[in-house]
Design an enzyme around this catalytic site. Structure first.
Site, short mmCIF file in Angstrom:
data_model
loop_
_atom_site.label_atom_id
_atom_site.label_comp_id
_atom_site.label_asym_id
_atom_site.label_seq_id
_atom_site.Cartn_x
_atom_site.Cartn_y
_atom_site.Cartn_z
N HIS A 17 84.72 37.53 7.08
CA HIS A 17 85.52 37.39 5.84
C HIS A 17 85.17 36.07 5.14
O HIS A 17 85.00 36.02 3.93
CB HIS A 17 87.03 37.36 6.15
CG HIS A 17 87.59 38.65 6.68
ND1 HIS A 17 88.33 38.72 7.83
CD2 HIS A 17 87.54 39.92 6.22
CE1 HIS A 17 88.73 39.96 8.05
NE2 HIS A 17 88.26 40.72 7.09
N LYS A 41 98.59 50.00 9.00
CA LYS A 41 98.20 49.49 10.32
C LYS A 41 99.32 48.53 10.74
O LYS A 41 99.85 47.81 9.90
CB LYS A 41 96.91 48.66 10.22
CG LYS A 41 95.75 49.33 9.53
CD LYS A 41 94.63 48.30 9.30
CE LYS A 41 93.48 48.89 8.51
NZ LYS A 41 92.47 47.86 8.13
N ARG A 90 79.90 46.49 5.64
CA ARG A 90 79.18 46.19 6.88
C ARG A 90 78.16 47.27 7.18
O ARG A 90 76.98 47.05 7.13
CB ARG A 90 80.16 46.08 8.06
CG ARG A 90 80.87 44.76 8.13
CD ARG A 90 82.10 44.83 8.96
NE ARG A 90 83.08 45.73 8.34
CZ ARG A 90 84.33 45.83 8.71
NH1 ARG A 90 84.76 45.14 9.74
NH2 ARG A 90 85.16 46.63 8.09
N SER A 128 88.25 42.53 12.44
CA SER A 128 89.47 41.93 12.99
C SER A 128 89.92 42.70 14.24
O SER A 128 90.41 42.10 15.20
CB SER A 128 90.59 41.96 11.95
OG SER A 128 90.23 41.23 10.81
P1 ADP Z 1 91.21 46.23 5.12
O1 ADP Z 1 92.32 46.53 6.07
O2 ADP Z 1 91.59 46.28 3.67
O3 ADP Z 1 89.91 46.94 5.38
P2 ADP Z 1 90.07 43.87 6.30
O4 ADP Z 1 90.78 42.58 6.46
O5 ADP Z 1 89.71 44.60 7.53
O6 ADP Z 1 90.99 44.68 5.33
O7 ADP Z 1 88.75 43.67 5.43
C1 ADP Z 1 88.78 43.21 4.11
C2 ADP Z 1 87.40 43.40 3.50
O8 ADP Z 1 86.47 42.59 4.18
C3 ADP Z 1 86.84 44.83 3.57
O9 ADP Z 1 86.11 45.09 2.39
C4 ADP Z 1 85.93 44.78 4.76
O10 ADP Z 1 84.89 45.75 4.66
C5 ADP Z 1 85.39 43.37 4.63
N1 ADP Z 1 84.92 42.85 5.92
C6 ADP Z 1 85.58 42.79 7.09
N2 ADP Z 1 84.83 42.25 8.07
C7 ADP Z 1 83.63 41.94 7.49
C8 ADP Z 1 82.39 41.39 7.97
N3 ADP Z 1 82.23 41.07 9.25
N4 ADP Z 1 81.38 41.25 7.09
C9 ADP Z 1 81.55 41.61 5.80
N5 ADP Z 1 82.66 42.16 5.29
C10 ADP Z 1 83.69 42.32 6.11
#
Ligand code: ADP
Length: 166
Positions: A17, A41, A90, A128
């Site tokens: 992130h 979630k 990703r 996460s």
């Molecule tokens: P959500 O629950 O909305 O998917 P996340 O916190 O999991 O929220 O992710 C927010 C954004 O960050 C999403 O677009 C996700 O694809 C992106 N993201 C999460 N981890 C990574 C990573 N390791 N590299 C690039 N983008 C990421």
């Protein structure tokens, strides 16, 4: 002013992130990292804890702020006056959901566009959920999150383990 919103659960914020935030901060004048509070979630961290970890992780970057939203992202975008959504991609597995989300948001408000950042290869496996799984089993977190988030994860896991033992 080019204002962009990076929405997500950030439960917790990972190095993946942070990489997206840093890169997005170079193309927008200002980025609002928007924490979703009504996620289906069930999050490990409260909204306040997630905001605290994000603030701590981005304190060296000037043009970032952190906010919280529930309900529709397009309503939040309207409230803050932003028309760009930042998301990260990703793997192919992200693509289907992300494209659906982007198109839905554009149907709801056709002034809004989503910009996708492809993940840094270093973090392409990182999520996460995986980080929480590793933390729960006492694995090393150094490659996944910064020190502040690592300590928060350890504290949270220890308190959950303590509750189980009661
Ligand atoms: P959500 O629950 O909305 O998917 P996340 O916190 O999991 O929220 O992710 C927010 C954004 O960050 C999403 O677009 C996700 O694809 C992106 N993201 C999460 N981890 C990574 C990573 N390791 N590299 C690039 N983008 C990421």
């Amino acid at each position: 002013m080019r204002l962009a919103v990076y929405p997500g659960s950030f439960d917790p914020i990972t190095l993946g992130h942070i990489d997206i935030i840093k890169r997005a901060s170079k193309i927008a004048d200002k980025i609002i990292v928007a924490v979703l509070s009504n996620s289906r979630k069930s999050p490990l961290f409260s909204v306040d804890e997630r905001i605290d970890m994000i603030k701590n992780s981005i304190k060296d970057i000037e043009n970032i702020s952190v906010d919280v939203f529930d309900g529709l992202l397009v309503d939040f975008m309207k409230k803050v006056g932003a028309e760009i959504i930042v998301r990260g991609l990703r793997a192919v597995s992200d693509y289907e959901y992300e494209i659906q989300l982007a198109q839905t948001n554009r149907e709801l408000n056709n002034n809004i566009d989503t910009i996708f950042f492809t993940t840094n290869v270093k973090y392409s496996y990182l999520s996460s959920s995986i980080v929480k799984e590793v933390a729960m089993h006492g694995g090393s977190l150094d490659k996944f999150v910064n020190l502040y988030v690592k300590n928060m994860l350890i504290k949270k896991c220890n308190s959950l383990k303590g509750l189980k033992e009661l």
